[in-house]
Every structure is written in structure tokens, then in C-alpha cells.
Design an enzyme around this catalytic site. Structure first.
Site, short mmCIF file in Angstrom:
data_model
loop_
_atom_site.label_atom_id
_atom_site.label_comp_id
_atom_site.label_asym_id
_atom_site.label_seq_id
_atom_site.Cartn_x
_atom_site.Cartn_y
_atom_site.Cartn_z
N LYS A 164 41.68 36.72 46.24
CA LYS A 164 40.25 36.85 45.95
C LYS A 164 39.48 36.35 47.15
O LYS A 164 39.99 35.52 47.90
CB LYS A 164 39.87 36.00 44.72
CG LYS A 164 38.59 36.45 44.04
CD LYS A 164 38.87 37.57 43.06
CE LYS A 164 37.62 38.19 42.50
NZ LYS A 164 37.96 39.11 41.39
N ASP B 288 33.75 42.99 43.24
CA ASP B 288 33.63 42.04 42.12
C ASP B 288 32.11 41.83 41.99
O ASP B 288 31.34 42.70 42.45
CB ASP B 288 34.37 40.73 42.42
CG ASP B 288 34.53 39.85 41.18
OD1 ASP B 288 35.39 40.15 40.34
OD2 ASP B 288 33.77 38.86 41.02
#
Ligand code: NDP
Ligand code: 2IT
Length: 446
Positions: free
Chosen positions: A126, A166
Site C-alpha cells: 500500500k 484507493d
């Protein structure tokens, strides 16, 4: 708390001070895994749990850029390369002012198990920045993205690490990031997913997370001979995941009555139909306005500073952000007759809220299972990029549905309790863990 979990968490907290969201994500997983690991000592001897909680690599970098006034702005960029046991690092980029190391580590940690659940060969990662895209011009967003990629490009690649979207990162941002990567490397590869359809993207990738969370809800309801037909559904968020969840729930005969952003939520008792959803999409994706405008346009109620969980519903889909359902919200949902929660967001329920759902034995699908359709379709985009051949909408959607069914089956396999109750938290945590753990053992102490 189980003393073994307590001891493990004391170590995690000491090593990662102040990273509250990371502690929260690890503790939930440890509670599922420690009893399982006791029964399977090979994982204990190889210290797999300790190893998966330590990122393989963290990159933190300066992101300087010039705003429209010519002033220098400085943000911080991150990429957490958490685990590469079963494939190249894979996971989204978040652009939001709240972004910090602890939040990205929680997301990367969840991503490892989620990606494993998809059945596709993807490790977990991430990244992102504390940059706030809200109120910025397209040119400012472009200059930020170019600066961000000017550092990140050294650490990623289609066989190394493949970022995606995201919160705050959609088609526009992926375009700017991809353009800069291509320019720096002089390579056209599938280094990012969520690309535009004309330049290597996959059909259904924009829809995939919201559709997937709805398919997962449908699977959960089917275990009780039920379906989405006629269900009243509260959805939070009005971004990518919320929009396509609203579309699919409506298509399956459910009625979505709420939509929200960080300022508040709207309640539309008649339901957000296709035409109203089109309005939301234009408002959020093009005009980049506030959800309040929906209330003004359609003459419905707007609740400033509130979240949708105070509205009576059969099913809840938290599709905005972490910890957006607390214990009080969860109790109210149950009291109002909610029988199913399918999480489009990552870790949207606090540990206390999760406990309320599990004690009530409702159908509770945690994010790492329910929202895995997004990254799964990113995996399908990677496959198409490698083949240099695109699949049709129908082909991708069918594969997505099969993947969501298989994730559900894995949760049932590892999460069914003696009384028949399916604990999807244990199911997802253990089901996601096994493949990663076996791969790590096979690859030695690395
Ligand atoms: P978007 O940026 O498209 O939309 C986010 C939505 O959530 C917006 O409505 C936003 O409101 C709201 N929101 C964001 N932060 C907060 C906050 N702190 N408090 C209240 N509301 C907030 O993001 P996505 O739809 O892509 O992501 C939503 C969730 O889904 C996230 O948890 C993400 O991690 C998860 N997810 C996303 C996937 C994807 O493929 N995109 C895949 C799997 C999970 P506002 O506009 O006011 O900021
Ligand atoms: O949380 C997630 O799974 C995502 N934001 C999607 C990641 C991806 O690589 O598609």
C-alpha cells in the site's frame, strides 16, 4: 484477551509505537490466527505471524510540487512493500490528508491476506501521501502525481510492485502517474492498474470493488436462503466503491437509501435509482462537489456531520473509510433489524462493532473478503496486460463473480463454527494466511 494474543500485541506495540490502526488490524488477525497456529506448529516454528507483521520494505520520500500560484508545496510519499511470498507487491495508493505510516501499514497488512484470498498471484503493498486532492486544480494534481512518481518509479515495476487506486486516487490520478512512469522508464508496461480502457485498462475494474462487495453480500444471504431482493440498504461514501455498490444492489432488487461524504449523508426513502446515481456520479467524479447538493436537487433530508447508520435498514455497506462504524452504530443497526454487513471499505468497523456483529450472529463480511473484488480485477488487468489481449465486459465480470464465490467458499471452509455459524472474520484471516504461510516456509528464512 487470550494471553498469547496479549503477549504478541505487546511486542507489536513496542516495535510500532503510535500506529493505532496497524495495531488494530494486526490484533484482529492475531485473534483468529493464534489458535490456528497452535494447532499447526509448523507455522509457529517458522515464526510466520511475527514475519508477516514486519514489512519487507518501507519507502518514505519527499514530494515537492508547485501550486497554481507558483508556491512550493511539500508532501510526504510512502510505499509499504509488505509481503511478496506469492507474487509481486500489489495494492492501492491513497491520497488523503490523514495518511500516515500507521494507516498505510494497516492497509498493506490487510492487503496481503486479501490478495491471497483472491486466488491470484499477488503479494501485498500500500502507499500514498498526505496530499489532499480536494480543492486542487487538475494541473496541481498532475504536478503532484508527476513528482510522486519521479521518486516511486525506482521501486515499482510490472513484476516488482503494481500500485492502483484507493481513496483520492481514481482514473485521473492513475493517468498522470502512468504517464510519468512511462516517460521515466521509456517502457509501456502494466505497472499500474485501474488504467483507462484505451491504454491498457480492464473493463469492469472501476466497477469491481462495489460489484464484488455486492456479490459477496448475495453469497452470504444465500447461506440463509435469502437474497438482496426487497432489502433496504444503507451505504456510506459516494466515491468509487459506493457508486458501483449502489448500482449493483439496485440491479439485484435492493433499495439503497443513503449516500454520504465526509461532511454528512443524504436519506432518500424512495431509493437512489439509476437516474439519481448518474447525478451522484457527475457530482462526485466530474464536478467534485458535496453530497449535500443531492438533497437540494431531490428534496430529501440531509444530515450534516452524521453517518448513515441511524437509518433503519436490512443491510449496511460501509464504503467510505476505516472505523466509520463504532459500537453504538453497530448496536443501533442490530436493534433496527440489520441482518447483513458487507464491507466495501477497509476496516470500517471498530473492534467493538465487530464484536457486536459477531455476538448477534448476523452475516458480517469483513473488508478483506468482501472488497477483494477490486484488487482481484486488478489482477485480471495484469493478466490481460501480460497477454496483450483484452477481455470483454462479460468475461471479466464472470471471472469476478467466480472469484467472489471462491472467496466466500474459503471463508465458509475456515470460518464455520460447531453451531453452523459462519465467522467470516476467522474464515478470511485463516483462509488468506495459509497460502502465504506455506509459500514463506517453502522459500526459507527470507
Ligand atoms: P473515493 O476517494 O472514491 O471515495 C471515498 C469516499 O469516502 C468519499 O465519499 C469520501 O468523502 C468518503 N471518505 C473518505 N475519507 C473519509 C473520512 N475520513 N470520513 C468520512 N468520509 C470519508 O475512494 P474509494 O471509493 O476508492 O474507497 C472507499 C473505501 O474503499 C476505502 O476504505 C478504500 O480503502 C476501500 N477500497 C477501495 C478499493 C478500490 O478499488 N478503490 C478496493 C478495496 C477497498 P469525501 O469526498 O468528502 O472525502
Ligand atoms: O484496498 C484495495 O484492495 C484497493 N484499494 C485496490 C488495490 C488494487 O491493487 O487494485
Amino acid at each position: 484477551m487470550d494471553p498469547r494474543v496479549q503477549q504478541f500485541m505487546a511486542m507489536i506495540k513496542a516495535r510500532n509505537p503510535g500506529e493505532n490502526e496497524f495495531h488494530q488490524a494486526v490484533q484482529e488477525v492475531a485473534e483468529s490466527l493464534i489458535p490456528f497456529i497452535e494447532e499447526n506448529p509448523k507455522y509457529k516454528h517458522a515464526k510466520i505471524l511475527e514475519r508477516i507483521a514486519e514489512p519487507e520494505r518501507i519507502i518514505i520520500f519527499r514530494v515537492p510540487w508547485l501550486d497554481d500560484k507558483g508556491e512550493v508545496q511539500i508532501n510526504r510519499g510512502y510505499r509499504i512493500q509488505m509481503n511478496s511470498a506469492i507474487g509481486p507487491y500489489k495494492g492501492g495508493l491513497r491520497l488523503h490528508p490523514t495518511v500516515n505510516l500507521g494507516i498505510l501499514k494497516f492497509l498493506a497488512f490487510e492487503q496481503v491476506l486479501k490478495n491471497s484470498l483472491t486466488t491470484l498471484p499477488m503479494g501485498g503493498a500500500k502507499g500514498g501521501s498526505d496530499f489532499d486532492p480536494k480543492g486542487k486544480s487538475d494541473n496541481e494534481v498532475m504536478r503532484f502525481c508527476q513528482s510522486f512518481m519521479s521518486e516511486l518509479f525506482r521501486y515499482i515495476g510490472n513484476d516488482t510492485d503494481v500500485p492502483a487506486g484507493d481513496i483520492g486516487v481514481g482514473g485521473r490520478e492513475i493517468g498522470y502517474l502512468f504517464g510519468q512512469y512511462k516517460r521515466l522508464k521509456n517502457e509501456f508496461t502494466g505497472v499500474l492498474t485501474g488504467k483507462g480502457i484505451e491504454w491498457g485498462g480492464s473493463l469492469i475494474r472501476p466497477e469491481a470493488t462495489g460489484y464484488g462487495a455486492t456479490y459477496f453480500a448475495q453469497e452470504m444471504l444465500a447461506t440463509r436462503g435469502d437474497s438482496l431482493k426487497g432489502k433496504i440498504v444503507c451505504i456510506s461514501g459516494s466515491g468509487n466503491v459506493a457508486q458501483y455498490a449502489t448500482e449493483k444492489v439496485t440491479e439485484f432488487g435492493g433499495k439503497v437509501v443513503t449516500s454520504s461524504d465526509s461532511n454528512g449523508f443524504i436519506y432518500d426513502p424512495k431509493g437512489i435509482d439509476a437516474e439519481k446515481l448518474k447525478f451522484i456520479m457527475e457530482l462526485k467524479n466530474v464536478k467534485r462537489g458535496r453530497i449535500k447538493e443531492y438533497a437540494e436537487k431531490y428534496g430529501v433530508e440531509y444530515f450534516e456531520g452524521k453517518r448513515p447508520w441511524i437509518i433503519k435498514c436490512d443491510m449496511a455497506m460501509p464504503n467510505a473509510t476505516q472505523n466509520e462504524i463504532n459500537e453504538t452504530d453497530a448496536k443501533l443497526l442490530i436493534k433496527n433489524g440489520c441482518i447483513c454487513v458487507s464491507e466495501g471499505a477497509n476496516m470500517p468497523s471498530t473492534p467493538e462493532a465487530v464484536e457486536v456483529f459477531l455476538n448477534a450472529q448476523i452475516l458480517y463480511g469483513p473488508g478483506k473478503a468482501a472488497n477483494a473484488g477490486g484488487v482481484a480485477t486488478s489482477g485480471l488487468e495484469m493478466t490481460q496486460n501480460s497477454m496483450r489481449l483484452p477481455w470483454s465486459r462479460e468475461e471479466v465480470d464472470e471471472k469476478l463473480q467466480t472469484i467472489m464465490k471462491n472467496i466466500h467458499k474459503t471463508c465458509v471452509k475456515y470460518g464455520t463454527k460447531e453451531n453452523g455459524f459462519i465467522n467470516y472474520v476467522d474464515g478470511a484471516n485463516i483462509g488468506g494466511f495459509v497460502k502465504v504461510a506455506n509459500a514463506m516456509i517453502a522459500q526459507g528464512v527470507v
